[in-house]
Design a protein around this motif. Structure first.
Motif, PDB file in Angstrom:
ATOM      1  N   UNK A 181      83.119  59.142 -42.905  1.00 52.08           N
ATOM      2  CA  UNK A 181      83.328  57.695 -42.831  1.00 52.08           C
ATOM      3  C   UNK A 181      84.783  57.361 -43.096  1.00 52.08           C
ATOM      4  N   UNK A 182      85.364  57.953 -44.125  1.00 57.72           N
ATOM      5  CA  UNK A 182      86.763  57.681 -44.450  1.00 57.72           C
ATOM      6  C   UNK A 182      87.696  58.191 -43.351  1.00 57.72           C
ATOM      7  N   UNK A 199      84.508  50.403 -45.410  1.00 51.32           N
ATOM      8  CA  UNK A 199      85.733  51.208 -45.511  1.00 51.32           C
ATOM      9  C   UNK A 199      86.762  50.740 -44.482  1.00 51.32           C
ATOM     10  N   UNK A 200      86.312  50.419 -43.280  1.00 52.48           N
ATOM     11  CA  UNK A 200      87.247  49.930 -42.259  1.00 52.48           C
ATOM     12  C   UNK A 200      87.892  48.623 -42.701  1.00 52.48           C
ATOM     13  N   UNK A 201      87.125  47.763 -43.342  1.00 47.27           N
ATOM     14  CA  UNK A 201      87.679  46.509 -43.843  1.00 47.27           C
ATOM     15  C   UNK A 201      88.725  46.759 -44.921  1.00 47.27           C
ATOM     16  N   UNK A 202      88.456  47.697 -45.838  1.00 46.09           N
ATOM     17  CA  UNK A 202      89.426  47.986 -46.904  1.00 46.09           C
ATOM     18  C   UNK A 202      90.728  48.547 -46.339  1.00 46.09           C
ATOM     19  N   UNK A 203      90.632  49.490 -45.391  1.00 51.89           N
ATOM     20  CA  UNK A 203      91.836  50.077 -44.813  1.00 51.89           C
ATOM     21  C   UNK A 203      92.604  49.027 -44.008  1.00 51.89           C
ATOM     22  N   UNK A 214      85.144  56.155 -52.699  1.00 49.23           N
ATOM     23  CA  UNK A 214      86.164  56.087 -51.646  1.00 49.23           C
ATOM     24  C   UNK A 214      87.220  55.089 -52.123  1.00 49.23           C
ATOM     25  N   UNK A 215      88.443  55.590 -52.332  1.00 50.88           N
ATOM     26  CA  UNK A 215      89.541  54.756 -52.780  1.00 50.88           C
ATOM     27  C   UNK A 215      90.487  54.465 -51.620  1.00 50.88           C
ATOM     28  N   UNK A 216      90.924  53.224 -51.541  1.00 48.24           N
ATOM     29  CA  UNK A 216      91.955  52.825 -50.591  1.00 48.24           C
ATOM     30  C   UNK A 216      93.094  52.229 -51.419  1.00 48.24           C
ATOM     31  N   UNK A 217      94.160  52.987 -51.593  1.00 48.89           N
ATOM     32  CA  UNK A 217      95.277  52.586 -52.447  1.00 48.89           C
ATOM     33  C   UNK A 217      96.540  52.408 -51.606  1.00 48.89           C
ATOM     34  N   UNK A 243      88.599  35.088 -44.804  1.00 54.29           N
ATOM     35  CA  UNK A 243      88.382  35.187 -46.243  1.00 54.29           C
ATOM     36  C   UNK A 243      86.992  35.638 -46.616  1.00 54.29           C
ATOM     37  N   UNK A 244      86.245  36.215 -45.668  1.00 57.77           N
ATOM     38  CA  UNK A 244      84.875  36.653 -45.946  1.00 57.77           C
ATOM     39  C   UNK A 244      84.731  38.170 -45.943  1.00 57.77           C
ATOM     40  N   UNK A 245      85.792  38.885 -45.571  1.00 66.14           N
ATOM     41  CA  UNK A 245      85.664  40.337 -45.423  1.00 66.14           C
ATOM     42  C   UNK A 245      85.290  41.032 -46.716  1.00 66.14           C
ATOM     43  N   UNK A 246      86.007  40.747 -47.820  1.00 65.08           N
ATOM     44  CA  UNK A 246      85.702  41.402 -49.084  1.00 65.08           C
ATOM     45  C   UNK A 246      84.375  40.922 -49.664  1.00 65.08           C
ATOM     46  N   UNK A 247      84.013  39.670 -49.396  1.00 61.34           N
ATOM     47  CA  UNK A 247      82.711  39.194 -49.857  1.00 61.34           C
ATOM     48  C   UNK A 247      81.576  39.944 -49.163  1.00 61.34           C
ATOM     49  N   UNK A 248      81.729  40.180 -47.863  1.00 62.28           N
ATOM     50  CA  UNK A 248      80.719  40.954 -47.127  1.00 62.28           C
ATOM     51  C   UNK A 248      80.683  42.381 -47.633  1.00 62.28           C
ATOM     52  N   UNK A 249      81.856  42.979 -47.843  1.00 62.32           N
ATOM     53  CA  UNK A 249      81.909  44.350 -48.346  1.00 62.32           C
ATOM     54  C   UNK A 249      81.251  44.456 -49.723  1.00 62.32           C
ATOM     55  N   UNK A 250      81.453  43.456 -50.574  1.00 62.25           N
ATOM     56  CA  UNK A 250      80.827  43.468 -51.900  1.00 62.25           C
ATOM     57  C   UNK A 250      79.308  43.391 -51.794  1.00 62.25           C
ATOM     58  N   UNK A 251      78.815  42.541 -50.890  1.00 60.39           N
ATOM     59  CA  UNK A 251      77.363  42.424 -50.718  1.00 60.39           C
ATOM     60  C   UNK A 251      76.761  43.738 -50.217  1.00 60.39           C
ATOM     61  N   UNK A 252      77.452  44.410 -49.305  1.00 60.66           N
ATOM     62  CA  UNK A 252      76.942  45.695 -48.794  1.00 60.66           C
ATOM     63  C   UNK A 252      76.944  46.745 -49.893  1.00 60.66           C
TER      64      UNK A 252
END
Length: 521
Positions: A330-331, A380-384, A434-437, A470-479
């Motif tokens: 996935x990463x 992960x795609x959203x974080x990157x 999975x870290x995205x730094x 402004x919803x990407x991280x909110x969706x990622x948190x819910x998943x």
């Protein structure tokens, strides 16, 4: 009136006072009755013993027989220096007029024949006086020659002592009841003082002050245990009301933000459409530009509606496929896809913990967990993508994959400087990470605290013109929450941002339901 009084509901204080008074009065009355019976029995035994100990001389029997028939002698009986009286019966069982003892009080009422007296068996009996309310105690004493005598003693002393005892007991009982009422009121008031304080505190809480707590919480008492239970209930009620108010505030803010986000593309579409209708003879290139802008804003609105629909679905009851997911794959897919579309940021994929092979290369760890691969790839795609979009060109972005134990240094738990809208995982449990730094400017604590809020933009680059909702991280948190994990952020100004997706090694529950409960907007 009595029926109305009995039907009135009595307070607990009144019932306790009445119960204590009645029980104590009954106890005093019972002790008085026992004492009265014992005292009277003791006095009667003394009288009976005196009657047994008194033996009339034989000469008195003979004298009574010889003079019992002489007229007038019955009016001048022999006098004894005591309260004893002796009445004689001849051999035929008839009462003689001669007796021993005399006094001012009326004598006993004796029958004329001995068979009517009922003195057989040698047991004393009680006889009424000839007149008045007096009583006499009588005992049959046999004499010589089938003669019999009846020895009697007055019961004035016994009756007088019993009467005085009864009056004294009545006065004592009345005083005891009055004193008991006063003492019981004081004792009950003192005993119910914690309940009174609870009542006053409850009135204050009812008036709207939910921060008040009951003061008496001693677990060694019943009232204290009740106070502890009520305090726990009040704390939960206050927390539930606070959560409800926060949820309603989030809902209002969510609706307002959603309307604000949708209004911009709708206004643009409406404006360009009206412009095209009013000026139908415009040049073809201007017409194409207007159509392009209409399509662009319609596409933005479609993406926003899709995000809102997805978020609503994740909040209500998300459905995930439960399969084994290779997080390393996935990463790697997220890094390769982002590298193709954006060459302005150097991207690299490495292990969470650096392990080098003999030739100097880093060893990547194969990490698997249970979940929905499509949704996890979306996270992960959203974080990157966020790391590339919101950092200056040339900023290195590092993606790390591995497994470790949950802790303040590794992730999965709370610590100062770490932000997450999800509850922490058990410390020491095995987790997949999975870290995205990035090595960008980072975020200040205020912005970091709201980065997982819906419709929140941390910097001007996340504007509506750039398409960010402004919803990407909110969706990622819910998943992440739906998979039993969480999404967290470690950041400091000038030190970059590290977004961390933390998942359990294998989901401990059915991924078809969000077991952590429904999250509000």
């Amino acid at each position: 009136m009595s029926r109305f009084i009995l039907s009135r509901p009595a307070s607990l204080r009144r019932r306790l006072i009445l119960g204590i008074t009645v029980l104590a009065a009954l106890a005093v009355l019972a002790s008085q009755a026992i004492g009265f019976v014992v005292l009277r029995s003791w006095l009667m035994d003394r009288v009976d013993q005196q009657l047994r100990d008194f033996k009339p001389p034989s000469r008195a029997f003979l004298d009574a027989v010889s003079r019992g028939g002489i007229p007038g002698l019955e009016k001048a009986p022999a006098v004894l220096p005591s309260d004893f009286r002796v009445y004689f019966y001849n051999s035929g069982g008839r009462l003689l007029h001669r007796s021993l003892g005399a006094g001012g009080r009326p004598g006993p009422r004796l029958p004329t024949t001995l068979g009517e007296v009922g003195l057989g068996g040698g047991h004393p009996v009680t006889l009424p006086a000839v007149s008045g309310d007096g009583h006499w105690r009588a005992l049959l004493q046999p004499g010589p020659g089938r003669l019999n005598g009846v020895v009697v003693l007055p019961l004035d002393t016994v009756d007088g002592a019993a009467s005085k005892i009864l009056w004294l007991n009545a006065i004592l009982l009345a005083g005891t009841v009055i004193g008991l009422v006063g003492v019981a009121r004081w004792v009950v008031r003192l005993g119910l003082l914690p309940l009174t304080r609870m009542e006053r505190t409850a009135e204050t809480i009812t008036a709207g002050d939910l921060s008040r707590r009951l003061p008496d919480t001693d677990p060694r008492t019943e009232v204290g245990r009740l106070g502890r239970v009520l305090n726990t209930m009040l704390a939960r009620l206050q927390r539930a009301m606070a959560e409800q108010e926060a949820s309603e505030a989030r809902l209002r803010r969510f609706v307002a933000d959603a309307g604000h986000e949708l209004r911009t593309p709708l206004t643009s579409i409406q404006g360009f459409a009206e412009l095209a209708l009013r000026h139908e003879g415009r040049p073809a290139d201007e017409q194409r530009e207007a159509n392009r802008l209409i399509a662009q804003n319609a596409d933005r609105m479609r993406l926003l509606v899709d995000d809102l629909q997805l978020l609503a679905t994740l909040d209500e009851e998300p459905t995930y496929r439960r399969v084994a997911v290779d997080l390393l794959s996935v990463a790697a897919d997220a890094v390769s896809d982002t590298a193709v579309h954006s060459r302005s940021h150097p991207l690299d994929l490495g292990p969470l913990r650096t392990v080098r092979e003999p030739d100097g290369t880093e060893e990547l760890e194969l990490v698997e967990t249970g979940g929905d691969g499509h949704r996890l790839r979306q996270v992960v795609a959203n974080l990157v993508s966020n790391a590339v979009t919101h950092t200056p060109p040339g900023t290195p972005v590092h993606v790390r994959v591995g497994s470790t134990l949950a802790g303040p240094r590794t992730g999965g738990t709370d610590r100062p400087g770490r932000t997450s809208s999800s509850p922490p995982l058990p410390r020491g449990s095995t987790i997949c990470v999975i870290e995205v730094a990035d090595e960008g400017p980072g975020l200040d604590p205020h912005k970091a605290a709201h980065v997982f809020d819906r419709f929140y933009r941390a910097d001007p680059s996340r504007s509506r013109a750039h398409g960010g909702s402004g919803l990407g991280l909110a969706i990622a948190t819910a998943i992440a929450q739906g998979h039993g994990g969480r999404l967290e952020l470690d950041t400091h100004p000038g030190q970059g941002c590290t977004f961390r997706l933390v998942l359990p090694v294998s989901a401990p529950y059915d991924l078809g339901r969000n077991s952590r409960g429904r999250r509000g907007p």
